[in-house]
Design an enzyme around this catalytic site. Structure first.
Site, mmCIF file in Angstrom:
data_model
loop_
_atom_site.group_PDB
_atom_site.id
_atom_site.type_symbol
_atom_site.label_atom_id
_atom_site.label_comp_id
_atom_site.label_asym_id
_atom_site.label_seq_id
_atom_site.Cartn_x
_atom_site.Cartn_y
_atom_site.Cartn_z
ATOM 1 N N GLY A 39 0.797 -1.225 0.000
ATOM 2 C CA GLY A 39 0.000 0.000 0.000
ATOM 3 C C GLY A 39 0.830 1.276 0.000
ATOM 4 O O GLY A 39 2.022 1.286 -0.326
ATOM 5 N N GLY A 114 -10.377 -4.660 -7.271
ATOM 6 C CA GLY A 114 -11.510 -5.366 -6.678
ATOM 7 C C GLY A 114 -12.760 -4.498 -6.682
ATOM 8 O O GLY A 114 -12.694 -3.303 -6.405
ATOM 9 N N GLY A 182 1.566 20.249 7.588
ATOM 10 C CA GLY A 182 1.235 19.018 8.307
ATOM 11 C C GLY A 182 2.444 18.097 8.334
ATOM 12 O O GLY A 182 3.557 18.489 7.947
ATOM 13 N N GLU A 203 0.883 27.738 5.141
ATOM 14 C CA GLU A 203 -0.141 27.009 5.893
ATOM 15 C C GLU A 203 -1.370 27.896 6.084
ATOM 16 O O GLU A 203 -1.241 29.057 6.457
ATOM 17 C CB GLU A 203 0.443 26.556 7.253
ATOM 18 C CG GLU A 203 -0.569 26.079 8.275
ATOM 19 C CD GLU A 203 -1.410 24.888 7.838
ATOM 20 O OE1 GLU A 203 -0.842 23.893 7.344
ATOM 21 O OE2 GLU A 203 -2.649 24.964 7.981
ATOM 22 N N VAL A 237 -2.425 29.177 -0.761
ATOM 23 C CA VAL A 237 -1.974 29.204 -2.151
ATOM 24 C C VAL A 237 -3.220 29.071 -3.014
ATOM 25 O O VAL A 237 -3.986 28.118 -2.872
ATOM 26 C CB VAL A 237 -0.976 28.054 -2.419
ATOM 27 C CG1 VAL A 237 -0.675 27.943 -3.907
ATOM 28 C CG2 VAL A 237 0.312 28.295 -1.639
ATOM 29 N N HIS A 322 -0.063 2.534 11.825
ATOM 30 C CA HIS A 322 -0.253 1.659 12.991
ATOM 31 C C HIS A 322 -1.710 1.618 13.428
ATOM 32 O O HIS A 322 -2.160 0.626 13.992
ATOM 33 C CB HIS A 322 0.671 2.051 14.147
ATOM 34 C CG HIS A 322 0.808 3.518 14.361
ATOM 35 N ND1 HIS A 322 1.598 4.305 13.567
ATOM 36 C CD2 HIS A 322 0.240 4.341 15.266
ATOM 37 C CE1 HIS A 322 1.524 5.571 13.989
ATOM 38 N NE2 HIS A 322 0.700 5.612 15.007
ATOM 39 N N HIS A 445 20.455 4.788 32.806
ATOM 40 C CA HIS A 445 21.284 5.986 32.670
ATOM 41 C C HIS A 445 22.536 5.639 31.874
ATOM 42 O O HIS A 445 23.112 4.586 32.101
ATOM 43 C CB HIS A 445 21.700 6.490 34.063
ATOM 44 C CG HIS A 445 22.643 7.651 33.990
ATOM 45 N ND1 HIS A 445 22.213 8.921 33.683
ATOM 46 C CD2 HIS A 445 23.986 7.732 34.160
ATOM 47 C CE1 HIS A 445 23.252 9.741 33.683
ATOM 48 N NE2 HIS A 445 24.344 9.050 33.959
HETATM 49 C C1 LIG Z 1 4.471 10.484 2.328
HETATM 50 C C2 LIG Z 1 3.722 9.750 3.414
HETATM 51 C C3 LIG Z 1 4.350 9.442 4.595
HETATM 52 C C4 LIG Z 1 3.683 8.764 5.595
HETATM 53 N N1 LIG Z 1 4.354 8.478 6.747
HETATM 54 C C5 LIG Z 1 3.719 7.820 7.730
HETATM 55 C C6 LIG Z 1 4.404 7.469 8.918
HETATM 56 O O1 LIG Z 1 5.589 7.759 9.084
HETATM 57 N N2 LIG Z 1 3.735 6.794 9.875
HETATM 58 C C7 LIG Z 1 2.417 6.459 9.733
HETATM 59 O O2 LIG Z 1 1.849 5.849 10.633
HETATM 60 N N3 LIG Z 1 1.737 6.763 8.607
HETATM 61 C C8 LIG Z 1 2.356 7.435 7.612
HETATM 62 N N4 LIG Z 1 1.678 7.714 6.457
HETATM 63 C C9 LIG Z 1 0.266 7.298 6.356
HETATM 64 C C10 LIG Z 1 0.159 5.811 6.013
HETATM 65 O O3 LIG Z 1 0.850 5.562 4.820
HETATM 66 C C11 LIG Z 1 -1.310 5.399 5.888
HETATM 67 O O4 LIG Z 1 -1.987 5.759 7.072
HETATM 68 C C12 LIG Z 1 -1.446 3.903 5.678
HETATM 69 O O5 LIG Z 1 -0.764 3.483 4.522
HETATM 70 C C13 LIG Z 1 -2.920 3.508 5.564
HETATM 71 O O6 LIG Z 1 -3.008 2.137 5.393
HETATM 72 P P1 LIG Z 1 -4.243 1.454 4.664
HETATM 73 O O7 LIG Z 1 -3.980 -0.012 4.714
HETATM 74 O O8 LIG Z 1 -5.504 1.964 5.210
HETATM 75 O O9 LIG Z 1 -4.202 1.961 3.150
HETATM 76 P P2 LIG Z 1 -3.050 2.072 2.050
HETATM 77 O O10 LIG Z 1 -1.715 1.897 2.617
HETATM 78 O O11 LIG Z 1 -3.341 3.310 1.286
HETATM 79 O O12 LIG Z 1 -3.303 0.800 1.121
HETATM 80 C C14 LIG Z 1 -4.437 0.678 0.318
HETATM 81 C C15 LIG Z 1 -4.149 -0.344 -0.761
HETATM 82 O O13 LIG Z 1 -5.377 -0.665 -1.417
HETATM 83 C C16 LIG Z 1 -5.133 -0.791 -2.815
HETATM 84 N N5 LIG Z 1 -6.424 -0.601 -3.483
HETATM 85 C C17 LIG Z 1 -7.207 0.504 -3.474
HETATM 86 N N6 LIG Z 1 -8.365 0.279 -4.136
HETATM 87 C C18 LIG Z 1 -8.302 -1.014 -4.573
HETATM 88 C C19 LIG Z 1 -9.195 -1.840 -5.294
HETATM 89 N N7 LIG Z 1 -10.400 -1.405 -5.675
HETATM 90 N N8 LIG Z 1 -8.793 -3.096 -5.564
HETATM 91 C C20 LIG Z 1 -7.585 -3.558 -5.159
HETATM 92 N N9 LIG Z 1 -6.702 -2.822 -4.454
HETATM 93 C C21 LIG Z 1 -7.069 -1.574 -4.167
HETATM 94 C C22 LIG Z 1 -4.110 0.285 -3.090
HETATM 95 O O14 LIG Z 1 -3.417 0.018 -4.299
HETATM 96 C C23 LIG Z 1 -3.212 0.165 -1.854
HETATM 97 O O15 LIG Z 1 -2.187 -0.774 -2.066
HETATM 98 C C24 LIG Z 1 2.326 8.379 5.412
HETATM 99 C C25 LIG Z 1 1.681 8.663 4.209
HETATM 100 C C26 LIG Z 1 2.361 9.345 3.214
HETATM 101 C C27 LIG Z 1 1.657 9.631 1.929
#
Ligand SMILES: Cc1cc2nc3c(=O)[nH]c(=O)nc-3n(C[C@H](O)[C@H](O)[C@H](O)COP(=O)(O)OP(=O)(O)OC[C@H]3O[C@@H](n4cnc5c(N)ncnc54)[C@H](O)[C@@H]3O)c2cc1C
Length: 466
Positions: A39, A114, A182, A203, A237, A322, A445
């Site tokens: 993801g 899906g 953010g 911001e 912006v 997490h 420590h």
């Molecule tokens: C630059 C950046 C930095 C980040 N850093 C952090 C961090 O340091 N710590 C932290 O906790 N969070 C961080 N995040 C947030 C974190 O990435 C998300 O909260 C997390 O990935 C969410 O997990 P998820 O499983 O809900 O979805 P996602 O990780 O978004 O996964 C969703 C998956 O579903 C798939 N998908 C979508 N629709 C379909 C479909 N119809 N059929 C099949 N597959 C599909 C997508 O391709 C994707 O692989 C960051 C985000 C970004 C953008």
């Protein structure tokens, strides 16, 4: 072939949910439309951003700190393609790890998009257009989120980029304009500043990282400014034009007024993320969404349609990996007939800049608003032995405890390595600890964690080292 559970999406929510379900004996499959598993988090989020934050922090230290420790190195030279390769290698290792775990847990995988054709039926459309319908008892939607667009600005991922483009720039911009103070804007702004860019952050609100304890946020902003990041708060912006050689961004006061322009080589749009449900067919099966496009679930992660569940960024709550993982575990356990649960009061939040800003629980503003009487204990890293010797004395620890019961209600740490240190606060809060429990727990420590203990001691005004 029929399954007990099909998870749509293999991000931290989806892959963790699938693995926990398989552990509990459910016949499980995952559908993923991207070429790799993991993801947003593993491919274009947490993992690549942390790789670049780590590498750029070492680059900066090599240039500015090593000499002070008696380490003589010539001025470090940036090899950006090699740094990007280092990042990609880290991503590859992580996404392959998920594929390995799927195999190990005998989880079937379907590559394609899906769509929920009906409760108990998921249609998978492969890249070549071929479709198949797979039957299942339960479905978990874990499709995550996408970049929030900014009105009047087109993201081309070359000059005007989202976080995805900002993770793959092929040269260091001379001037980087970040829209949004953010977590993502400040982390990626820090990366490119360390590598040589002049960074301005615009911001809309009058503060950085909305939702963070105000006092901690103000000091955080001051420290980032000292590093050379310029902030334009209470500003928006409203447009970006591309003259070929340069971008020109139009900026207006948030409250209205005269516009100004700023030139930049790259504009990073980082104003947030929105739930992603495109092509899922939710309308067809009647799954409810709220007015922000999030899938609505009950306390058991079930939507209004029996047998269809949702977790992670696609539902309400902090968009954190997490949080998605813990919901994945809870949903799998509930579907398997067990008692899954997530404590939303104890979800740590970390910004991986230098210093890191980590917090868990309530802010002072939230306690005031809720009318809860509290005591505050604070301890600065200038008084911590390890921080002094490491030359990382920026920041402080702030602990908020209930005035009547002394129960810890919030912990905020601004310091090097705060992201690791916040774990002890989360565990303490999960166990309902008082500030005195932390204060009387022996801390090794010399460590930075002694500042957490001293801040807890400061709640009842008996900090020793200050
Ligand atoms: C630059 C950046 C930095 C980040 N850093 C952090 C961090 O340091 N710590 C932290 O906790 N969070 C961080 N995040 C947030 C974190 O990435 C998300 O909260 C997390 O990935 C969410 O997990 P998820 O499983 O809900 O979805 P996602 O990780 O978004 O996964 C969703 C998956 O579903 C798939 N998908 C979508 N629709 C379909 C479909 N119809 N059929 C099949 N597959 C599909 C997508 O391709 C994707 O692989 C960051 C985000 C970004 C953008």
């Amino acid at each position: 072939m029929a399954y007990d559970l099909i998870v749509i999406g293999s991000g931290p929510g989806g892959y963790v949910c699938a693995i926990r379900a398989a552990q509990l004996g459910l016949k499980t499959a995952v559908v993923e439309k991207s070429a790799t598993f993991g993801g947003t988090c593993l491919n274009i989020g947490c993992i690549p951003s942390k790789a670049l934050l780590y590498a750029s922090e070492l680059f900066e230290e090599a240039g500015h700190v090593f000499a002070k420790m008696g380490i003589g190195v010539s001025t470090p030279k940036l090899d950006l393609p090699a740094m990007m390769a280092f990042k990609d290698q880290g991503v590859e290792g992580n996404v392959k790890g998920v594929a390995f775990l799927f195999k190990k847990n005998k989880i079937d995988t379907f590559r394609g998009t899906g769509r929920i054709a009906a409760p108990g039926k998921v249609e998978v459309k492969a890249e070549d257009g071929a479709t198949q319908v797979v039957e299942t008892k339960a479905i978990v939607i874990a499709t995550g989120s996408d970049v929030a667009p900014l009105r009047g600005v087109t993201i081309d991922e070359k000059h005007v980029v989202s976080s995805t483009g900002a993770l793959t720039l092929d040269k260091v911009p001379e001037k980087l304009l970040v829209v949004g103070a953010g977590v993502i804007g400040l982390e990626l702004g820090s990366v490119w500043r360390r590598l040589g860019a002049e960074v301005t952050v615009v911001e809309f609100l009058d503060r950085v990282v909305p939702g963070i304890d105000l006092e901690v946020g103000k000091q955080f902003q001051r420290l980032l400014q000292k590093q050379g990041i310029t902030f334009k708060l209470s500003s928006k912006v409203t447009g970006v034009t591309n003259s070929g050689a340069k971008l020109t961004a139009t900026i207006e006061p948030a409250a209205g007024g005269a516009a100004e322009t700023i030139e930049a080589d790259i504009v990073l749009v980082a104003i947030g993320r929105i739930p992603y449900t495109e092509g899922l067919g939710l309308e067809g099966v009647g799954v409810n969404k709220d007015n922000r496009g999030r899938v609505v679930v009950d306390a058991h992660y079930q939507t209004n349609v029996p047998g269809i569940y949702a977790i992670g960024d696609v539902i309400a709550g902090p968009m954190l990996a997490h949080k998605a993982e813990d919901e994945g575990v809870a949903a799998a356990e509930i579907i398997a007939g067990k008692a899954g649960h997530v404590n939303y009061g104890v979800i740590p939040n970390v910004i991986y800049t230098y210093p890191e800003l980590a917090s868990v629980g309530k802010t002072e503003e939230e306690l005031k608003e809720a009318g809860i009487a509290y005591n505050v204990g604070k301890f600065p890293f200038t008084a911590n032995g390890r921080a002094k010797v490491n030359m990382t004395t920026d920041g402080f620890v702030k602990i908020l405890a209930d005035a009547k019961t002394d129960r810890v209600l919030g912990v905020h740490i601004l310091s090097a390595d705060a992201g690791n240190m916040i774990a002890e606060a989360a565990i303490a809060m999960e166990f309902g600890a008082s500030s005195e429990d932390i204060a009387r727990t022996c801390h090794a420590h010399p460590t930075l964690t002694e500042a957490v203990k001293e801040a807890a001691m400061a709640v009842e005004k008996w900090s020793i080292s200050m």
